[in-house]
Enzyme design. Sequence first.
Site, short mmCIF file in Angstrom:
data_model
loop_
_atom_site.label_atom_id
_atom_site.label_comp_id
_atom_site.label_asym_id
_atom_site.label_seq_id
_atom_site.Cartn_x
_atom_site.Cartn_y
_atom_site.Cartn_z
N GLU A 112 34.35 -35.58 74.37
CA GLU A 112 34.17 -34.71 75.50
C GLU A 112 32.69 -34.21 75.26
OE1 GLU A 112 33.78 -32.64 78.38
OE2 GLU A 112 35.92 -33.37 78.15
N SER B 284 33.04 -29.87 86.10
CA SER B 284 33.13 -29.13 84.94
C SER B 284 32.94 -29.94 83.68
CB SER B 284 34.45 -28.80 84.68
OG SER B 284 34.71 -27.85 85.86
N ASN C 67 33.77 -29.57 79.75
CA ASN C 67 34.17 -28.70 78.63
C ASN C 67 35.65 -29.51 78.27
OD1 ASN C 67 34.96 -27.58 81.47
ND2 ASN C 67 36.81 -27.45 80.41
N MET D 119 38.63 -30.00 84.28
CA MET D 119 39.05 -29.24 85.39
C MET D 119 40.45 -28.44 85.14
SD MET D 119 37.59 -28.26 88.04
CE MET D 119 36.39 -29.25 88.58
N THR E 84 43.92 -24.67 90.18
CA THR E 84 44.73 -23.63 90.51
C THR E 84 46.06 -23.96 90.35
OG1 THR E 84 45.13 -24.96 92.60
CG2 THR E 84 43.27 -23.29 92.74
N HIS F 274 38.81 -32.49 94.98
CA HIS F 274 39.84 -33.45 94.63
C HIS F 274 39.52 -34.75 95.02
CE1 HIS F 274 43.09 -29.80 96.14
NE2 HIS F 274 42.30 -29.81 94.65
N ASN G 44 41.83 -38.72 89.08
CA ASN G 44 42.16 -38.74 90.52
C ASN G 44 41.25 -39.91 91.09
OD1 ASN G 44 43.38 -36.15 90.13
ND2 ASN G 44 41.60 -34.82 90.94
#
Length: 499
Positions: free
Chosen positions: A43, A113, A115, A119, A124, A434, A468
Amino acid sequence: MKTVSVMHGQPYDVVIVGSGPSGATYARILHEEAPQLRVLMVEAGPLLSEQAGLHVKNLADPQARAAAQLASQGPVTSLSPESATPGPGRPGTFLLRRDEFAPNAGMPAAAMSSNVGGMGAHWTCACPRPGASERITFLDDDLLDAAFLEAERLLSVTSEAFEDAPFAAEVRRRLDGEFQRRGPAAIQPMPLAVQKHPDGTVTWSGTDVVLGPLGAAETRGDRFELRDHTLCQRVVHDDGHVTGAELKDLTTGAVSIVNAPVVVVAADALRTPQLLFASGIRPRALGRYLNDQPQVISAVRLPPDVVEATTVGAARNSGVSWVPYTDEEPFHGQVMQLDASPIPLAEDDNVVPGSIIGLGWFCATETVEENRVEFDENPDHYGMPRMSIHYNLTWKDLRVIDEAKEAVTRAGKALGTFLDDRPPFLLPAGSSLHYQGSVRMGQHDDGRSVCGPDSQVWGTAGLYVAGNGVIPTSTACNPTLTSVALAVLGARSIVDRIQ
């Protein structure tokens, strides 16, 4: 000139690039179904907490949460947090346009993102299944549904966590009266990746939940290794076969090559095609068919008589309701009460919990080859090929957006009073986060897809893509559950391949 050290031999069976939900799914399935395999996950961003991939919303200390979000906002903040300031995007993300070397035409809110957990540390947690034409028709229905069940297990998905949220039943009753949906498209609680505890508190599922025992260093064992601050610069391949990965330690600058017969690139829908491009793996469809979900939002207040007639008590949790996608109305609605809403709500300190409702409608758009992320040889902040995004809406997309605005208006009037005089409005392109289609799956190697039904890249044995970007269909539903389900299928194909 960079110095590259080569690690000889076969130290790993699988290298996974990226630590978000899809990459974590590969690690977890391989760990459960082929525990003898040696797996390395890398990562580029930092580890945010002792539990790898923890959702930052679970950090009780607001300062710790803010620090974790800031550290996720790209190469500058993750490597020099003491000199960083919050960016203009959503907390925990950084805008592509913040990179002065990244022209950005047509998707001004494109963000990502950086990290451990990707995400999955900031999302959410909405996990609806795709319906109607959102589904991938060339995959066997039973196989895909079984993969969805497995994805729901890995993400700890439930529709019951907030059944007792204030006004949730009334919200759904009013929506049902307006939209009169039946069957799978009926108004219902949003499936969420969350665990509710006996005292009423909740734990939001981050990527740590997907990793399971691999998320904590003390329970990993010696068959799984996780390296943060490690950038994969290139997938190494020879004569149509993967042989390993070139890695750069971002803290020291050291570059090494690790050998492995399988590499899974799960960087995200923008950086996965970027890495393939940097590796000289450039099928025609790479970066093309880039798809966003235009997002129409508004907010309303429940009528005073409804609020006054309901005993709320010390409710901690907010309800989230779902208006599913249909082919006749190609958008899906998230109805999020109070603190679950993604947009600013009322500033009134006396707001009754659950009485302010955020409305967010995501629209499906046409899959267009010309919508794409392109790369050139100029470096970005990571030293990778510079990105530029070309993205436009079709006339059909604009019509769907207008229909979504009408649907949000209908929903708002059914629920109560709009907070201000603005009509429902469209957020800038890229706001959904998305993005899909950039390494899309296909049934045949016909130039219109990057990978096959098993997520293996056409023409490069042992190279898999995840996330995605693999989703080939036009969807409006939140994509994480689908990308995790596809990762389940891809991971199992690796197990079959190696064993």
